[in-house]
Structures are given as C-alpha cells and as structure tokens.
Design a protein around this motif. Structure first.
Motif, PDB file in Angstrom:
ATOM      1  N   GLY A 106       7.688  12.117 -17.485  1.00  0.00           N
ATOM      2  CA  GLY A 106       6.689  11.641 -18.239  1.00  0.00           C
ATOM      3  C   GLY A 106       5.609  10.579 -17.874  1.00  0.00           C
ATOM      4  N   GLN A 107       6.200   9.843 -17.004  1.00  0.00           N
ATOM      5  CA  GLN A 107       5.409   8.620 -16.538  1.00  0.00           C
ATOM      6  C   GLN A 107       4.421   8.915 -15.265  1.00  0.00           C
ATOM      7  OE1 GLN A 107       8.784   6.283 -15.571  1.00  0.00           O
ATOM      8  NE2 GLN A 107       8.872   5.490 -17.842  1.00  0.00           N
ATOM      9  N   GLN A 108       4.724  10.205 -14.815  1.00  0.00           N
ATOM     10  CA  GLN A 108       3.668  10.520 -13.233  1.00  0.00           C
ATOM     11  C   GLN A 108       2.416  10.935 -13.919  1.00  0.00           C
ATOM     12  OE1 GLN A 108       6.985  12.714 -11.463  1.00  0.00           O
ATOM     13  NE2 GLN A 108       7.449  10.897 -10.105  1.00  0.00           N
ATOM     14  N   ARG A 109       1.828  10.324 -14.583  1.00  0.00           N
ATOM     15  CA  ARG A 109       0.558  10.914 -15.139  1.00  0.00           C
ATOM     16  C   ARG A 109      -0.629  11.015 -14.223  1.00  0.00           C
ATOM     17  NH1 ARG A 109       1.069   6.740 -20.214  1.00  0.00           N
ATOM     18  NH2 ARG A 109       2.966   7.664 -21.140  1.00  0.00           N
ATOM     19  N   HIS A 110      -1.083   9.861 -13.334  1.00  0.00           N
ATOM     20  CA  HIS A 110      -2.187   9.772 -12.284  1.00  0.00           C
ATOM     21  C   HIS A 110      -1.895  10.908 -11.457  1.00  0.00           C
ATOM     22  CE1 HIS A 110      -4.935   8.201  -9.419  1.00  0.00           C
ATOM     23  NE2 HIS A 110      -5.712   7.988 -10.421  1.00  0.00           N
ATOM     24  N   GLY A 111      -0.874  10.839 -10.811  1.00  0.00           N
ATOM     25  CA  GLY A 111      -0.837  11.912  -9.754  1.00  0.00           C
ATOM     26  C   GLY A 111      -0.711  13.309 -10.106  1.00  0.00           C
ATOM     27  N   THR A 112      -0.068  13.361 -11.493  1.00  0.00           N
ATOM     28  CA  THR A 112      -0.091  14.990 -11.755  1.00  0.00           C
ATOM     29  C   THR A 112      -1.717  15.385 -12.151  1.00  0.00           C
ATOM     30  OG1 THR A 112       2.072  14.650 -13.069  1.00  0.00           O
ATOM     31  CG2 THR A 112       0.476  16.438 -13.784  1.00  0.00           C
ATOM     32  N   ALA A 113      -2.304  14.523 -12.525  1.00  0.00           N
ATOM     33  CA  ALA A 113      -3.806  14.845 -12.942  1.00  0.00           C
ATOM     34  C   ALA A 113      -4.511  15.050 -11.745  1.00  0.00           C
ATOM     35  CB  ALA A 113      -4.423  13.595 -13.538  1.00  0.00           C
ATOM     36  N   MET A 114      -4.204  14.025 -10.799  1.00  0.00           N
ATOM     37  CA  MET A 114      -5.171  14.391  -9.434  1.00  0.00           C
ATOM     38  C   MET A 114      -4.719  15.461  -8.596  1.00  0.00           C
ATOM     39  SD  MET A 114      -7.134  11.799  -9.595  1.00  0.00           S
ATOM     40  CE  MET A 114      -6.874  11.985 -11.403  1.00  0.00           C
ATOM     41  N   ARG A 161       2.734  12.172  -2.274  1.00  0.00           N
ATOM     42  CA  ARG A 161       3.652  11.278  -1.842  1.00  0.00           C
ATOM     43  C   ARG A 161       3.154   9.600  -2.892  1.00  0.00           C
ATOM     44  NH1 ARG A 161       6.004   6.141  -1.696  1.00  0.00           N
ATOM     45  NH2 ARG A 161       7.168   5.799   0.054  1.00  0.00           N
ATOM     46  N   PRO A 162       3.927   9.739  -4.225  1.00  0.00           N
ATOM     47  CA  PRO A 162       3.477   8.707  -5.053  1.00  0.00           C
ATOM     48  C   PRO A 162       3.619   7.183  -4.443  1.00  0.00           C
ATOM     49  CG  PRO A 162       4.974  10.331  -6.015  1.00  0.00           C
ATOM     50  CD  PRO A 162       5.032  10.690  -4.535  1.00  0.00           C
ATOM     51  N   ILE A 163       2.492   6.518  -4.675  1.00  0.00           N
ATOM     52  CA  ILE A 163       2.578   4.995  -4.458  1.00  0.00           C
ATOM     53  C   ILE A 163       2.595   4.135  -5.758  1.00  0.00           C
ATOM     54  CG2 ILE A 163       1.567   5.193  -2.066  1.00  0.00           C
ATOM     55  CD1 ILE A 163      -0.950   4.241  -3.346  1.00  0.00           C
ATOM     56  N   PHE A 164       2.597   4.778  -6.819  1.00  0.00           N
ATOM     57  CA  PHE A 164       2.704   4.151  -8.029  1.00  0.00           C
ATOM     58  C   PHE A 164       4.243   4.266  -8.633  1.00  0.00           C
ATOM     59  CE2 PHE A 164      -2.068   5.087  -8.991  1.00  0.00           C
ATOM     60  CZ  PHE A 164      -2.636   3.846  -8.292  1.00  0.00           C
ATOM     61  N   ILE A 165       4.256   2.992  -9.443  1.00  0.00           N
ATOM     62  CA  ILE A 165       5.441   2.855 -10.244  1.00  0.00           C
ATOM     63  C   ILE A 165       5.272   2.701 -11.769  1.00  0.00           C
ATOM     64  CG2 ILE A 165       6.909   2.400  -8.460  1.00  0.00           C
ATOM     65  CD1 ILE A 165       6.967  -0.384  -9.404  1.00  0.00           C
ATOM     66  N   PRO A 166       5.840   3.127 -12.729  1.00  0.00           N
ATOM     67  CA  PRO A 166       5.764   2.686 -14.218  1.00  0.00           C
ATOM     68  C   PRO A 166       5.869   1.353 -14.277  1.00  0.00           C
ATOM     69  CG  PRO A 166       7.508   3.984 -13.998  1.00  0.00           C
ATOM     70  CD  PRO A 166       6.994   3.989 -12.599  1.00  0.00           C
ATOM     71  N   SER A 167       5.152   0.610 -15.024  1.00  0.00           N
ATOM     72  CA  SER A 167       5.206  -0.589 -15.347  1.00  0.00           C
ATOM     73  C   SER A 167       4.748  -1.074 -16.955  1.00  0.00           C
ATOM     74  CB  SER A 167       4.591  -1.778 -14.593  1.00  0.00           C
ATOM     75  OG  SER A 167       4.356  -3.209 -15.043  1.00  0.00           O
ATOM     76  N   GLU A 217       0.717   2.551 -14.717  1.00  0.00           N
ATOM     77  CA  GLU A 217       1.170   2.896 -13.289  1.00  0.00           C
ATOM     78  C   GLU A 217       0.516   1.844 -12.337  1.00  0.00           C
ATOM     79  OE1 GLU A 217       1.678   7.265 -12.393  1.00  0.00           O
ATOM     80  OE2 GLU A 217       0.589   7.460 -14.169  1.00  0.00           O
ATOM     81  N   VAL A 218       1.364   1.262 -11.554  1.00  0.00           N
ATOM     82  CA  VAL A 218       1.016   0.199 -10.652  1.00  0.00           C
ATOM     83  C   VAL A 218       1.700   0.278  -9.192  1.00  0.00           C
ATOM     84  CG1 VAL A 218       0.338  -1.416 -12.583  1.00  0.00           C
ATOM     85  CG2 VAL A 218       2.709  -1.589 -11.331  1.00  0.00           C
ATOM     86  N   THR A 219       1.109  -0.223  -8.210  1.00  0.00           N
ATOM     87  CA  THR A 219       1.760  -0.432  -7.023  1.00  0.00           C
ATOM     88  C   THR A 219       2.851  -1.307  -6.876  1.00  0.00           C
ATOM     89  OG1 THR A 219       0.111  -1.916  -6.177  1.00  0.00           O
ATOM     90  CG2 THR A 219      -0.234   0.371  -5.783  1.00  0.00           C
ATOM     91  N   PRO A 220       4.152  -1.069  -6.480  1.00  0.00           N
ATOM     92  CA  PRO A 220       5.148  -2.065  -6.653  1.00  0.00           C
ATOM     93  C   PRO A 220       4.646  -3.539  -6.146  1.00  0.00           C
ATOM     94  CG  PRO A 220       5.787   0.003  -5.279  1.00  0.00           C
ATOM     95  CD  PRO A 220       4.221   0.097  -5.290  1.00  0.00           C
ATOM     96  N   ASP A 221       5.122  -4.343  -6.774  1.00  0.00           N
ATOM     97  CA  ASP A 221       5.093  -5.749  -6.326  1.00  0.00           C
ATOM     98  C   ASP A 221       6.094  -6.600  -5.647  1.00  0.00           C
ATOM     99  OD1 ASP A 221       6.951  -6.253  -8.332  1.00  0.00           O
ATOM    100  OD2 ASP A 221       5.939  -7.039  -9.647  1.00  0.00           O
TER     101      ASP A 221
END
Length: 304
Positions: free
Chosen positions: A1-9, A32-38, A47-51
């Motif tokens: 439920g958190q993989q929103r951006h990649g699913t839409a793209m 290849r997801p580069i975002f993680i939920p925050s 959804e942001v890139t890992p810090d």
C-alpha cells in the motif's frame, strides 16, 4: 500500500492514461524502486530516497545491476534500452554547475548506451498574480491565463530544473496541462489555464546547463487545479495547488487498501506522469524499430 509512485508510473508506461483507450505495451517493465516510505509530522506517508546512503551510489548500483549485475548476481535486465527516472530532488534545484547525480547519468548514458528520460520536477509553490484578491473573479479567463503565465515567467529563479534534470545526455520531460479525464463538475477549484494545452503551472521555466533548453520535450501531465484565494483583501491573489486523488488528472493504477485489491485507480498529475508517457512513447518507437529490422534492408539496424 505504500508503493504508490512506482505503481502509478508503471501504469502510465504500460497502459497510458486509463481514462482513454490506449493499447498496452507487450514487453514487461523492470522496476527498481529507489523510494522508501517515510512518516511526516502530520502522520502522512511520503515516499523519499533513503537518508542512510548516497543517492548517487544508489542510482549507480541500480543501473549497474540492470546492465552488469551486482555482486554475485548477474544482470537483471541487460536488454534494457530505456530508463525512466520520474524523480527530482527539490532540495537541489539547478544552479550553474551540474549536480553529481546529473554527471552520473551523463556517464551511465555513455557507458551503457541507454536513453534516460528524467522529469523536470514539480514546482508546487503558490502562484501569485498582480490582480488583487478581491478582484480576481472579475477578470476574464483570458486575462487570468495571461496573469498566470506572467507569474510563472517572473518566478523563474524559483522554477529551475530539479536535479538531475539538468543532465546533458538525458531527455528531460516537462508537463503539459492536459489529460483524458472527463471535464469535472464545476466546484470551488480554479483552472488557471482554462483547460488549454499550455505548459503546466507545475512546470519549470528556467534553462539548463550553459542556458541549454530544459526541458527538451513536453508530454501531458494532467490538469492541475488550484484553491481560490482566501479573503477579500487588496493584496495580490495567491492560488495554492490542490492536492487530491480526484479528477481531473491522469487515471493510473494505485496500491489497494485491502488484500488482493488489484483494481484500484486514482487521478494523478505532474512531470513524473509526463516522463512516464515519454518513456511509453520511446518504448513504442523501439518496438517499431524492431519491426523495421524484419523489413527489407532491416539488417542495417544493429543493436547500437
């Protein structure tokens, strides 16, 4: 439920705007997801890139994994020719010099012979026009459109491409104020461009490295509506972007809210969407080139 951006793209790349009647691509898309939920301060998931790792390193390893492999693992999708990067670092707008991530994409494009399509980035700041807040409803749609375009031009310093959109060896994609959704029932939201196919109010308007044209191409990114100004003061009217999953916009697949809910859709908009449609166009071009290879003289079309 958190993989929103990649699913839409992935939905836009494979199927286009679901409000229309598009044909689906036949080849699979490697994601290849580069975002993680925050969780932000308002308990909303972003959804942001890992810090905890360098973004340059993350993107480098992701592309290398596709073409060469990573560690003991072989290449995941070595036949890939087109890489979609619907991403922009809002903390790093372009300022004279190429960012490290832009330089990396230029090198990866040359090393692997792949085409990167990169989103120009969304500018969600308020749009302020010269008309007072207590008079904006008295002007014509044409005047409102002109005021909006002038406001975008005058805020050029705040509307610079977001890293890595300034890269030289990539195709940077901007958004057009257009989609296939039905015209929504009139409400309190404002269409500053009157539905015309102009550069989206979300778009960047500044140039790139050495004043190069950025973005190079525009694709539909959905119609972005705005809240009407609050108050009746004489100060210039300010319009804030509406954040919603309702139309108008491009109809895309979205993670389900329950187990095995596979048919959920929402409406989205932005330069990420435009980039996904640009990638879809490039994929269709690639398929046509493959067909030409089977035609007389097609042997002249080698893999390079």
């Amino acid at each position: 439920g958190q993989q929103r951006h990649g699913t839409a793209m992935a939905s836009l790349i494979l199927h286009g705007d679901l409000s229309g009647q598009p044909t689906s691509l036949q080849r699979p898309v490697y994601v290849r997801p580069i975002f993680i939920p925050s969780l932000d301060f308002n308990n909303r998931i972003n959804e942001v890139t890992p810090d905890d790792e360098l973004l340059v390193d993350l993107v480098h390893r992701s592309v290398r994994r596709i073409k060469e492999g990573d560690g003991d693992d072989g290449p995941a999708a070595p036949s890939v020719k087109i890489i979609n990067l619907s991403f922009g670092n809002r903390f790093q707008p372009f300022d004279r010099d190429l960012s490290p991530l832009a330089r990396l994409l230029d090198w990866l494009s040359w090393k692997y012979g792949v085409l990167f399509l990169v989103s120009a980035g969304n500018i969600t700041d308020d749009i302020r026009i010269s008309v007072p807040a207590n008079q904006w409803q008295a002007i014509s749609p044409e005047q409102l459109r002109g005021e909006t375009l002038r406001a975008m031009r005058d805020s050029q310093v705040e509307r610079r491409p977001l890293s890595p959109a300034e890269a030289v060896n990539v195709v940077t994609v901007g958004a057009v104020h257009a989609d296939d959704a039905a015209i929504p029932v009139p409400d309190q939201r404002v269409d500053l461009l009157g539905g015309l196919r102009l550069p989206s109010p979300l778009s960047t308007v500044a140039s790139g490295y050495n004043r190069a044209v950025k973005p190079e191409v525009l694709f539909p990114g959905g119609r972005q509506l705005y809240h009407a100004p609050v108050g009746n003061g004489a100060d210039p009217a300010r319009f804030a972007a509406v954040q919603t999953l309702k139309p108008p916009g491009q109809k895309v697949a979205w993670p389900g809210q329950g187990p095995m809910e596979l048919g959920r859709t929402v409406f989205s908009r932005g330069t990420s969407n435009a980039t996904a449609l640009g990638t879809r166009c490039a994929a269709q071009t690639y398929e046509h080139l493959q067909e030409l290879k089977a035609a007389p003289g097609g042997e002249q079309l080698d893999e390079e």
